[in-house]
Write a protein that holds these residues in place. Structure first.
Motif, short mmCIF file in Angstrom:
data_model
loop_
_atom_site.label_atom_id
_atom_site.label_comp_id
_atom_site.label_asym_id
_atom_site.label_seq_id
_atom_site.Cartn_x
_atom_site.Cartn_y
_atom_site.Cartn_z
N GLU A 1 16.94 118.09 89.96
CA GLU A 1 15.67 117.42 90.52
C GLU A 1 15.75 116.07 90.45
O GLU A 1 15.42 115.38 91.21
CB GLU A 1 14.54 118.02 89.31
CG GLU A 1 14.03 119.59 89.44
CD GLU A 1 13.35 119.95 88.63
OE1 GLU A 1 12.79 119.08 87.83
OE2 GLU A 1 13.13 121.01 88.36
N ASN B 1 18.92 122.27 86.47
CA ASN B 1 17.82 122.21 87.13
C ASN B 1 17.21 120.84 87.04
O ASN B 1 17.02 120.14 88.14
CB ASN B 1 17.00 122.97 86.94
CG ASN B 1 17.34 124.63 87.36
OD1 ASN B 1 18.15 124.80 88.12
ND2 ASN B 1 16.59 125.74 86.66
N LEU B 2 17.20 120.43 86.06
CA LEU B 2 16.81 119.00 85.62
C LEU B 2 17.48 118.06 86.48
O LEU B 2 17.05 116.99 87.12
CB LEU B 2 16.70 118.68 84.20
CG LEU B 2 15.60 119.39 83.31
CD1 LEU B 2 15.86 119.29 81.75
CD2 LEU B 2 14.35 118.68 83.68
N ALA C 1 17.78 115.02 93.51
CA ALA C 1 16.75 115.05 94.47
C ALA C 1 15.91 113.62 94.56
O ALA C 1 15.39 113.22 95.84
CB ALA C 1 16.31 116.09 94.74
N ALA C 2 15.14 113.39 93.47
CA ALA C 2 14.08 112.33 93.45
C ALA C 2 14.61 110.86 93.57
O ALA C 2 13.94 110.00 93.91
CB ALA C 2 13.48 112.42 92.14
#
Length: 531
Positions: A75, A71-72, A78-79
């Motif tokens: 994320e 998940n990290l 995506a950032a």
């Protein structure tokens, strides 16, 4: 279609010393298949690197930490517009696997089938009476099977006049009754009656006379296993003429016998994987470990010396891969009378601040903490579990990837096996030996200590009355097959000694003598250092 990728993930986990659960494997697989085939190898390495940076407490990878890491990463991807691999580190710290000895597999020797098998029964920390007798039996069988392969003590396949002179066949102690002439026996030295010593094996025991015994290098203590030549006297006493420890066996020969069993706990590799890891190990010429023992963080003077050491390594071109801090972490024993736990907790926090203030070390080095004999852990016996979470929480706020492990502790660096043990042994051994050590080969007490623990294949071959050991976890102190390096944290003077290919060294006491060791695992180079 995903089967080859699954196999690749399992192999990479195995190389790093991990076993992976099915759910965790599926989670990594779903993440990896998001990428092109050419990038999938990097994706697997990235997930495993991130898992290691979270300092796994077990060698088994569960699904929860994998989900958290995935998940990290998603994320972060995506950032940022940059590829996800931009965050991956090529740090050699991923080559280091820390093994808590409470997770080391337990193997027992079957004397009938002449092979080892993994013990799968429960191992409660408080063993029953059967566990205590099994402890001695397992130690004896471990050395007995090793001795049975030695050319000087194995019975020749074909008897001849010449073979009688070369072979020293071991006789069971039970068979000594009524025998004349000299015999070779193997047994444990025991004090069954006050002032009377006996030699015991699995068949019987016999009283011994050591007054004229010629001995080899090492400390001969009660409970050590010896090979002795002697003869039975009319009084029923076995008079010993020559006495020594069971001879060592070459590491490669032991590994051939073990048939793929993982005694060390770091995972087993195929021949191809081993060759690949050995090549990587040879190239890791810049990797170094800095090892300090006796870090009294409750003393300002000791804290100042730690800062000096950290400053020195912060400024070098390539920072150390690993810092090993061994206890005691307090200048006085943390017994029931100790009432300053909250103060010690804040002092650990201060140590964390000191490390975090050196950004290169914080980012590129790993920090391993091993408790000492006087530290605040639940048991006074061996092995000792990691420092309690309450004490180290403040430090973890500053150094999230700090590793807190057991004593003893095992570290695997690519193919190299390293054992760390923090215990003040030398003084106790010198006081407890039954005979003055032989001066034929050496007068150095440290060399006698190394000979004792390596030949006994055990880090702490004392009677349980002198050094309590959790009966079900005695296997965690075994040195079989022989590791590449043994690191001892003893308050005796700093020493290094290469014995039959095994690199052994003692760090000395950092707080008392300002001594520490820099170790380069690539070529097993030991640099004895001090401030």
């Amino acid at each position: 279609m995903n089967a080859p990728t699954k196999k690749k993930i399992q192999k990479k986990c195995k190389i790093r010393g991990y076993n992976i659960k099915v759910e965790a494997l599926d989670e990594i697989l779903s993440f990896v298949t998001r990428f092109e085939p050419a990038e999938q190898d990097e994706a697997i390495d990235l997930v495993l690197d991130q898992l290691e940076s979270e300092s796994q407490k077990s060698t088994i990878i569960d699904v929860e930490p994998v989900q958290r890491v995935v998940n990290l990463l998603l994320e972060a991807d995506a950032a940022e517009e940059t590829p996800i691999f931009a965050s991956s580190s090529s740090s050699s710290s991923s080559a280091i696997a820390v093994i808590n000895v409470f997770n080391v597999p337990r193997y027992k020797y079957d004397a009938i089938r002449r092979n080892f098998y993994q013990y799968t029964g429960s191992s409660p920390i408080h063993g029953d009476a059967q566990a205590k007798s099994a402890l001695y039996r397992d130690r004896f069988l471990l050395l007995s099977q090793r001795l049975s392969r030695h050319q000087d003590f194995s019975r020749p396949a074909f008897e001849s006049e010449l073979s009688q002179f070369r072979s020293c066949e071991i006789s069971p102690i039970q068979s000594l009754v009524g025998q004349k002439g000299r015999r070779w026996v193997m047994g444990v030295i025991s004090q069954l009656e006050d002032g009377h010593f006996y030699l015991e094996d699995l068949t019987a025991s016999v009283e011994i006379n050591l007054s004229d015994a010629k001995i080899t290098t090492g400390f001969f203590l009660e409970n050590t296993i010896v090979v002795a030549e002697g003869e039975m006297l009319v009084e029923g006493i076995f008079k010993i003429f020559t006495c020594g420890f069971p001879p060592l066996e070459d590491r490669d020969k032991s590994l051939q016998v073990l048939a793929g069993h993982d005694f060390f706990g770091g995972g087993t590799f195929t021949k191809e994987e081993t060759i690949r890891l050995e090549e990587m190990e040879k190239r890791a010429v810049n990797d170094m470990f800095v090892i300090l023992s006796d870090i009294w963080i409750d003393k300002e003077e000791a804290i100042g010396k730690i800062e000096t050491v950290l400053d020195g390594f912060e400024s070098v071109e390539v920072v150390p891969s690993l810092f090993v801090f061994m206890g005691d972490f307090c200048s006085q024993p943390c017994s029931l009378a100790f009432n300053s736990y909250s103060s010690l907790r804040s002092q650990f926090g201060k140590l964390g601040q000191i490390i975090a203030a050196r950004p290169r070390l914080k980012e590129n080095s790993r920090f391993l903490f091993i408790p000492g004999p006087g530290d605040a852990v639940p048991s006074t016996g061996l092995p000792k579990c990691a420092l309690p979470k309450y004490l180290v929480e403040e430090l973890q706020k500053y150094i999230p990837n700090a590793i807190f492990s057991s004593n003893p502790c095992r570290v695997k660096f690519y193919t190299q096996e390293i054992v760390f043990f923090r215990q003040d042994q030398l003084y106790t051994m010198r006081r407890s030996c039954l005979l003055p050590p032989s001066e034929t080969e050496t007068v150095d007490p440290f060399q006698h200590l190394v000979a004792t623990i390596t030949h006994q294949s055990h880090l702490c071959p004392f009677p349980l009355t002198k050094e309590p050991i959790a009966w079900n976890f005695d296997h965690s102190l075994h040195l079989y097959p022989t590791p590449h390096t043994i690191v001892l944290g003893d308050r005796s003077p700093q020493k290094a000694f290469k014995y039959t290919g095994i690199t052994c060294f003692n760090t000395g006491s950092f707080s008392m003598d300002s001594t520490f060791v820099v170790y380069r695992p690539c070529n097993q180079e030991v640099e004895l250092s001090s401030l």
